[in-house]
Design a protein around this motif. Structure first.
Motif, PDB file in Angstrom:
ATOM      1  N   UNK A 166      75.045   6.007  62.671  1.00  0.00           N
ATOM      2  CA  UNK A 166      74.090   5.019  62.104  1.00  0.00           C
ATOM      3  C   UNK A 166      73.102   5.997  60.883  1.00  0.00           C
ATOM      4  N   UNK A 167      73.149   7.156  61.210  1.00  0.00           N
ATOM      5  CA  UNK A 167      72.094   8.019  60.452  1.00  0.00           C
ATOM      6  C   UNK A 167      73.179   8.352  59.007  1.00  0.00           C
ATOM      7  N   UNK A 168      74.423   8.495  59.141  1.00  0.00           N
ATOM      8  CA  UNK A 168      75.340   8.537  58.150  1.00  0.00           C
ATOM      9  C   UNK A 168      75.134   7.396  57.151  1.00  0.00           C
ATOM     10  N   UNK A 198      70.557   4.987  51.376  1.00  0.00           N
ATOM     11  CA  UNK A 198      69.439   5.606  50.701  1.00  0.00           C
ATOM     12  C   UNK A 198      69.797   6.315  49.302  1.00  0.00           C
ATOM     13  N   UNK A 199      70.672   7.111  49.455  1.00  0.00           N
ATOM     14  CA  UNK A 199      71.086   7.987  48.109  1.00  0.00           C
ATOM     15  C   UNK A 199      71.610   6.981  47.188  1.00  0.00           C
ATOM     16  N   UNK A 200      72.609   6.085  47.442  1.00  0.00           N
ATOM     17  CA  UNK A 200      72.977   5.245  46.550  1.00  0.00           C
ATOM     18  C   UNK A 200      72.262   4.537  46.089  1.00  0.00           C
ATOM     19  N   UNK A 201      70.975   3.871  46.567  1.00  0.00           N
ATOM     20  CA  UNK A 201      70.070   3.046  45.954  1.00  0.00           C
ATOM     21  C   UNK A 201      69.303   3.862  44.946  1.00  0.00           C
ATOM     22  N   UNK A 232      70.002  19.050  53.562  1.00  0.00           N
ATOM     23  CA  UNK A 232      69.290  17.966  53.221  1.00  0.00           C
ATOM     24  C   UNK A 232      68.432  17.837  52.136  1.00  0.00           C
ATOM     25  N   UNK A 233      67.915  16.795  51.748  1.00  0.00           N
ATOM     26  CA  UNK A 233      66.703  16.587  50.493  1.00  0.00           C
ATOM     27  C   UNK A 233      65.802  15.733  50.868  1.00  0.00           C
ATOM     28  N   UNK A 234      64.948  15.373  50.052  1.00  0.00           N
ATOM     29  CA  UNK A 234      63.866  14.630  50.074  1.00  0.00           C
ATOM     30  C   UNK A 234      64.092  13.281  50.494  1.00  0.00           C
ATOM     31  N   UNK A 235      65.305  12.855  49.813  1.00  0.00           N
ATOM     32  CA  UNK A 235      65.731  11.281  50.334  1.00  0.00           C
ATOM     33  C   UNK A 235      66.053  11.103  51.780  1.00  0.00           C
ATOM     34  N   UNK A 259      63.942   4.562  57.435  1.00  0.00           N
ATOM     35  CA  UNK A 259      64.663   3.436  57.568  1.00  0.00           C
ATOM     36  C   UNK A 259      65.423   3.361  58.957  1.00  0.00           C
ATOM     37  N   UNK A 260      66.083   4.260  59.325  1.00  0.00           N
ATOM     38  CA  UNK A 260      66.950   4.285  60.117  1.00  0.00           C
ATOM     39  C   UNK A 260      66.203   4.131  61.547  1.00  0.00           C
ATOM     40  N   UNK A 261      64.856   4.439  61.712  1.00  0.00           N
ATOM     41  CA  UNK A 261      64.345   4.516  62.894  1.00  0.00           C
ATOM     42  C   UNK A 261      63.160   3.337  62.593  1.00  0.00           C
ATOM     43  N   UNK A 262      63.453   2.250  61.757  1.00  0.00           N
ATOM     44  CA  UNK A 262      62.483   1.104  61.605  1.00  0.00           C
ATOM     45  C   UNK A 262      61.043   1.619  61.224  1.00  0.00           C
TER      46      UNK A 262
END
Length: 185
Positions: A145-147, A153-156, A87-90, A97-100
């Motif tokens: 949903x995490x995936x 996120x990474x695409x953005x 995993x990384x900072x993003x 975002x996942x957890x609102x």
């Protein structure tokens, strides 16, 4: 490899998709690796009765994840060769975002500042190997949903996502080494 971001490779994805097993295989193959923040924080907080657990205080858990990932990045700068991150900072941004939960400006700034290799390896949901345990309490639905949150996120953030094959760890290891140009002949 000219700078840190060129040699820093992230493996991300939902829980239970085989990332940590693959990171361990990379470590055993002689590569520098980082530990996953989530499991480490859960272990530490559980050991001391702390509140920074995803089922107690998600915002505090996210702050500790961000801090852990930034520290892992800084420690990796001391390595001379490639480093593989569990995993990384993003991922912290994706978790918020996942957890609102609200995304603070400092989290966005960190995700933009701490850059990794442009190609991010993402482990798709894999129901055949998914399990829950004391630290991984998410359901398969939450893992999926995490995936998707991490894909967005990474695409953005301008990364190219490279899906890992649903295959044994040795096959995944060869895949990553080939894709990064690190395969030994």
């Amino acid at each position: 490899m000219q700078n840190d971001s060129d040699r820093f490779f992230v493996l991300t994805g939902g829980p239970g998709s085989g990332k940590t097993t693959l990171i361990e295989a990379l470590r055993q193959s002689g590569f520098a690796t980082s530990l996953e923040a989530g499991r480490g924080i859960i272990r530490d907080q559980s050991a001391i009765g702390g509140a920074a657990l995803p089922w107690r205080d998600r915002a505090l858990f996210a702050e500790l994840m961000l801090s852990w990932e930034m520290r892992s990045y800084q420690a990796a700068r001391e390595e001379t060769g490639p480093v593989f991150f569990d995993r990384g900072v993003p991922d912290t941004l994706g978790y918020l975002r996942l957890t609102d939960l609200p995304v603070s400006e400092h989290v966005m700034h960190a995700a933009e500042r701490f850059r990794y290799a442009r190609r991010i390896f993402i482990a798709p949901p894999w129901p055949d190997i998914f399990t829950q345990d004391a630290e991984r309490k998410q359901t398969l639905d939450e893992a999926e949903r995490t995936y998707h949150a991490l894909v967005n996120t990474y695409t953005e953030l301008g990364y190219e996502l490279v899906p890992l094959p649903l295959a044994p760890v040795k096959t995944r290891l060869r895949f990553i080494l080939t894709e990064t140009g690190l395969a030994r002949t």
